[in-house]
Enzyme design. Structure first.
Site, PDB file in Angstrom:
ATOM      1  N   HIS A  41      -6.457  -2.772   9.524  1.00 28.64           N
ATOM      2  CA  HIS A  41      -7.941  -3.965   8.782  1.00 28.64           C
ATOM      3  C   HIS A  41      -8.910  -4.489  10.169  1.00 28.64           C
ATOM      4  O   HIS A  41      -9.184  -5.378  10.201  1.00 28.64           O
ATOM      5  CB  HIS A  41      -7.836  -5.161   8.123  1.00 28.64           C
ATOM      6  CG  HIS A  41      -7.410  -4.669   6.777  1.00 28.64           C
ATOM      7  ND1 HIS A  41      -7.121  -5.886   5.832  1.00 28.64           N
ATOM      8  CD2 HIS A  41      -7.076  -3.665   6.220  1.00 28.64           C
ATOM      9  CE1 HIS A  41      -5.803  -5.357   5.100  1.00 28.64           C
ATOM     10  NE2 HIS A  41      -6.314  -4.082   5.031  1.00 28.64           N
TER      11      HIS A  41
ATOM     12  N   HIS B  73     -12.907  -3.350   2.862  1.00 27.64           N
ATOM     13  CA  HIS B  73     -11.344  -3.235   2.815  1.00 27.64           C
ATOM     14  C   HIS B  73     -10.784  -2.745   3.821  1.00 27.64           C
ATOM     15  O   HIS B  73     -10.383  -3.427   4.983  1.00 27.64           O
ATOM     16  CB  HIS B  73     -11.028  -2.138   2.549  1.00 27.64           C
ATOM     17  CG  HIS B  73      -9.223  -2.164   1.994  1.00 27.64           C
ATOM     18  ND1 HIS B  73      -8.216  -2.158   1.136  1.00 27.64           N
ATOM     19  CD2 HIS B  73      -7.966  -2.855   2.679  1.00 27.64           C
ATOM     20  CE1 HIS B  73      -6.993  -2.140   1.315  1.00 27.64           C
ATOM     21  NE2 HIS B  73      -6.822  -2.416   2.411  1.00 27.64           N
TER      22      HIS B  73
ATOM     23  N   GLU C 215       1.218  -1.614  -0.003  1.00 28.94           N
ATOM     24  CA  GLU C 215      -0.109   0.106   0.428  1.00 28.94           C
ATOM     25  C   GLU C 215       0.907   1.420   0.446  1.00 28.94           C
ATOM     26  O   GLU C 215       0.360   2.497   0.278  1.00 28.94           O
ATOM     27  CB  GLU C 215      -0.802   0.122   0.968  1.00 28.94           C
ATOM     28  CG  GLU C 215      -2.104  -1.144   0.849  1.00 28.94           C
ATOM     29  CD  GLU C 215      -2.907  -0.725  -0.309  1.00 28.94           C
ATOM     30  OE1 GLU C 215      -3.229   0.026  -0.633  1.00 28.94           O
ATOM     31  OE2 GLU C 215      -4.016  -2.088   0.055  1.00 28.94           O
TER      32      GLU C 215
ATOM     33  N   HIS D  32      -2.853   2.556   8.566  1.00 28.42           N
ATOM     34  CA  HIS D  32      -3.643   1.285   7.316  1.00 28.42           C
ATOM     35  C   HIS D  32      -4.383   0.514   8.516  1.00 28.42           C
ATOM     36  O   HIS D  32      -2.843  -0.796   8.897  1.00 28.42           O
ATOM     37  CB  HIS D  32      -3.592   1.331   6.245  1.00 28.42           C
ATOM     38  CG  HIS D  32      -4.249   0.814   5.939  1.00 28.42           C
ATOM     39  ND1 HIS D  32      -5.231   0.639   5.673  1.00 28.42           N
ATOM     40  CD2 HIS D  32      -3.771  -0.389   4.902  1.00 28.42           C
ATOM     41  CE1 HIS D  32      -5.793  -0.323   5.093  1.00 28.42           C
ATOM     42  NE2 HIS D  32      -4.969  -1.337   4.608  1.00 28.42           N
TER      43      HIS D  32
END
Ligand SMILES: [Zn+2]
Length: 214
Positions: free
Chosen positions: A91, A156, A70, A89
């Protein structure tokens, strides 16, 4: 290097909280002319500070190691948001569940002011694009705009940014908390009551008084 140690410690904290299943998620810190980011495909438990990858602002690695898949997302945020010194970032499970319904989080709790700015409170859900693509980077930057510090990524996960690593990590954790509150309300079939603009402005001012870390 202390900032590499801090980045790795933040990864381990978020991984231990269950926010990075299957080696997912990635973190970075701005550097002069670029950023330092977690590597591709290494479990956080086995990662050392030396595995973190220095990149130029266009994402070109400056040495050994392969940056997170990413890296485009991180590079695009640093280009678009001069106020971002760190990008987180994850999840994280409940926020990601909400993102799979392509729903953002309305301003149902005053802590959401940590993610916004006056007149724009609420955490959006960015348009869907395949992971690792420039299209995802663009969708994320568009959702953040010039003022928001967090967004969901459709189907996502979560992106949170901050003026410091600590504030970006704290915001990533708060997004998960807010998503959980919202999902609980929906599951109980209760109608969430959003705070109005006046309530939110007052809460933001109050949080500033508490020395909010952003
Ligand atoms: Zn991801």
């Amino acid at each position: 290097m202390p900032d590499r140690d801090a980045l790795l410690a933040a990864c381990r904290l978020l991984d231990a909280a269950g926010f990075m299943p299957q080696k997912s998620g990635n973190l970075s810190l701005r550097r002069p002319g670029g950023f330092v980011i977690t590597p591709s495909g290494l479990p956080y438990g086995a990662m050392t500070p030396a595995d973190l990858v220095e990149c130029a602002s266009d994402g070109t690695p400056r040495g050994a190691g392969r940056p997170s898949s990413e890296w485009r997302l991180h590079a695009a945020i640093y280009r678009a948001r001069p106020d971002a010194q760190a990008v987180v970032h994850t999840h994280s499970p409940r926020a990601t569940a909400l993102a799979c319904a392509r729903r953002g989080i309305p301003p149902i709790h005053y802590m959401i002011t940590l993610a916004g700015a006056e007149g724009r409170y609420g955490i959006p859900c960015a348009a869907h694009a395949t992971f690792g693509t420039e299209a995802l980077a663009e969708a994320c930057v568009a959702a953040l705009g010039t003022e928001l510090r967090a967004t969901l990524l459709a189907n996502h996960g979560v992106v949170a940014i901050g003026a410091t690593l600590d504030s970006a990590v704290a915001l990533g954790r708060e997004v998960e908390n807010l998503a959980g509150q919202y999902l609980d309300l929906l599951a109980a079939r209760l109608e969430p009551v959003p705070l109005d603009a006046g309530d939110l402005a007052e809460a933001a001012a109050q949080l500033k008084g508490y020395g909010r870390p952003v």
